[in-house]
Design an enzyme around this catalytic site. Structure first.
Site, PDB file in Angstrom:
ATOM      1  N   LYS A   1       3.506   1.126  -4.874  1.00 23.21           N
ATOM      2  CA  LYS A   1       4.380   0.526  -5.897  1.00 23.21           C
ATOM      3  C   LYS A   1       3.673   0.397  -7.249  1.00 23.21           C
ATOM      4  O   LYS A   1       4.233   0.744  -8.297  1.00 23.21           O
ATOM      5  CB  LYS A   1       4.853  -0.866  -5.439  1.00 23.21           C
ATOM      6  N   THR A   2       2.444  -0.093  -7.215  1.00 32.39           N
ATOM      7  CA  THR A   2       1.728  -0.315  -8.469  1.00 32.39           C
ATOM      8  C   THR A   2       1.287   1.012  -9.091  1.00 32.39           C
ATOM      9  O   THR A   2       1.373   1.202 -10.307  1.00 32.39           O
ATOM     10  CB  THR A   2       0.519  -1.249  -8.230  1.00 32.39           C
TER      11      THR A   2
ATOM     12  N   HIS B   1       3.139  -9.278  -0.996  1.00 30.61           N
ATOM     13  CA  HIS B   1       4.415  -9.423  -0.308  1.00 30.61           C
ATOM     14  C   HIS B   1       5.032 -10.797  -0.592  1.00 30.61           C
ATOM     15  O   HIS B   1       6.233 -10.904  -0.873  1.00 30.61           O
ATOM     16  CB  HIS B   1       4.201  -9.220   1.195  1.00 30.61           C
TER      17      HIS B   1
ATOM     18  N   ASP C   1       0.797  -1.243   0.000  1.00 28.38           N
ATOM     19  CA  ASP C   1       0.000   0.000   0.000  1.00 28.38           C
ATOM     20  C   ASP C   1       0.826   1.289   0.000  1.00 28.38           C
ATOM     21  O   ASP C   1       0.270   2.371   0.148  1.00 28.38           O
ATOM     22  CB  ASP C   1      -0.983   0.052   1.191  1.00 28.38           C
TER      23      ASP C   1
END
Ligand code: GDP
Ligand code: MG
Length: 394
Positions: free
Chosen positions: A24-25, A84, A21
């Site tokens: 990264k995306t 993760h 959260d």
């Protein structure tokens, strides 16, 4: 994409790492969108990235999105993982070896447990450099950004990275994705890509180290002797050079009496090339696939290694019970397998299926293994663990 129509840009492998959260995306999507303006990327949406396709590898399933974009200097192959566990498996199985990583830290949270875990893994698997993107800068006051930067620089030092020279970029992946033109918007993405260009180096073929030839195959040439073949991993091998064959506890001195590339005799061969080497006084019976031909006295030759190990979960076809010290199984790497014993570090009683940790590996016979070399552990031909060598003879 090429600048002058002749020369291809070199490719650099990067990827986002960091706590869940932290963005990264969103950052991955923002990079492809911002660079699209200059025709250097195809925009890929957040949803396309987050629906990362499954990769099945040695029994384990890893979700990784592979995205590509370019700067004016390079092509980037970029990986982003949704969860993760995917990051852990991706790094430990050596699936997408990164030349450098983009560490994403949300300014609103600061460093978190997965920030540290990803940094540790990155260090263990040989990612030498990171560039830090302090994300969500839109949510905090500027003095908070300074504090987070200080804290992350210290963290980098703790994990063996260069805490002083590592570039930091403050930005907001979300603002950039929404087309914001400000310093935390699109400008921060351009600054990030520039930092990658300048700070992350692309590995070149290693011609300086002593030569190393993992043996793929061997045969005898009547009247001449034994020939071993393989792709030269590092260094330069020269005709007439002294060498030794290592592996399966054997150590055999020899001389390279001839070298062939594409069936032609050559005086020297450089790393990256496929070759055949004629060896003096070596009987065929002593050779095996998986042995290594090395420059004389150039390699540490032992049977003890430190490794990062991921134990497959039951759902991945792994064990149903934990592993404890003195766990004995077959270890597979490249073209060979040898019986191994896995021991857990002091203070660790067991490793549960689905867990990962640092372990000590002892092979029944000495083999040449290098840091970052991946391997698997199999029980009755079923993969139960995947690992990567982090240290030789600890
Ligand atoms: P990941 O788990 O690290 O891939 O994080 P995501 O990219 O999925 O982002 C997690 C959440 O943070 C999402 O709701 C994003 O919209 C939000 N987010 C990402 N970047 C920013 C940012 O720069 N500012 C703000 N305010 N929110 C962000
Ligand atoms: Mg994500």
């Amino acid at each position: 994409f090429s600048t002058n129509g002749k020369e291809e840009k070199p490719t650099c492998n990067v990827g986002t790492i960091g706590h869940v959260d932290h963005g990264k995306t969103t950052l991955t999507a923002a990079i492809t969108k911002v660079l699209h303006k200059d025709g250097l990327s195809t925009p890929i949406t957040y949803d396309q990235i987050d629906r990362a396709p499954e990769e099945k590898l040695r029994g384990i399933t890893i979700n990784t999105a592979h995205v590509s974009y370019s700067s004016s200097l390079r092509h980037y192959a970029h990986t982003d993982c949704p969860g993760h566990a995917d990051y852990v498996k991706n790094m430990i199985s050596g699936t997408s070896q990164m030349d450098g990583a983009i560490l994403v830290v949300a300014a609103s949270d600061g460093q978190m447990p997965q920030t540290r875990e990803h940094l540790l893994l990155a260090k263990q698997v040989g990612v030498g450099k990171v560039v830090v993107f302090i994300n969500k800068s839109d949510l905090v006051e500027d003095d908070v950004l300074e504090l987070v930067e200080l804290e992350v620089r210290e963290l980098l030092e703790d994990f063996g990275f260069d805490g002083i020279n590592t570039p930091f970029v403050n930005g907001s992946a979300l603002l950039a994705l929404q087309g914001d033109q400000g310093v935390y918007g699109e400008k921060s993405i351009l600054k990030l890509v520039k930092a990658l260009d300048e700070y992350i180096s692309i590995p070149t073929r290693d011609l300086k180290s002593p030569f190393l030839l993992p043996i793929d195959n061997y045969f005898s040439v009547p009247g001449r002797g034994s020939v071993v073949t393989g792709t030269l991993k590092q260094g330069i091998i020269r005709k007439g050079e002294e060498a030794e064959l290592l592996g399966f506890d054997r150590r055999i001195k020899t001389v390279v009496t001839d070298l062939q590339v594409f069936k032609k005799s050559v005086p020297r061969v450089e790393a990256g090339q496929n070759l055949g080497a004629l060896l003096r006084g070596v009987r065929l019976e002593v050779l095996s696939r998986g042995m290594t031909l090395c420059a004389l006295d150039s390699q540490k030759y032992g049977n003890r290694f430190e490794a990062a190990l991921y134990l497959l979960s039951r759902g991945e076809g792994g064990r149903s019970r934990p592993v404890t010290s003195q766990y004995i199984q077959q270890l597979y790497s490249n073209t060979w397998n040898v019986t191994c014993r896995v021991d857990l570090p002091e203070g660790v009683d067991m490793l549960m299926p689905g867990d990962h940790g640092t372990v000590l590996v002892t092979l029944q016979e000495r083999m040449v293994m290098a840091p970052n070399q991946p391997f698997t552990v199999r029980e009755n031909n079923v993969t139960v663990a995947t690992g990567i060598i982090t240290k030789v003879s600890p």
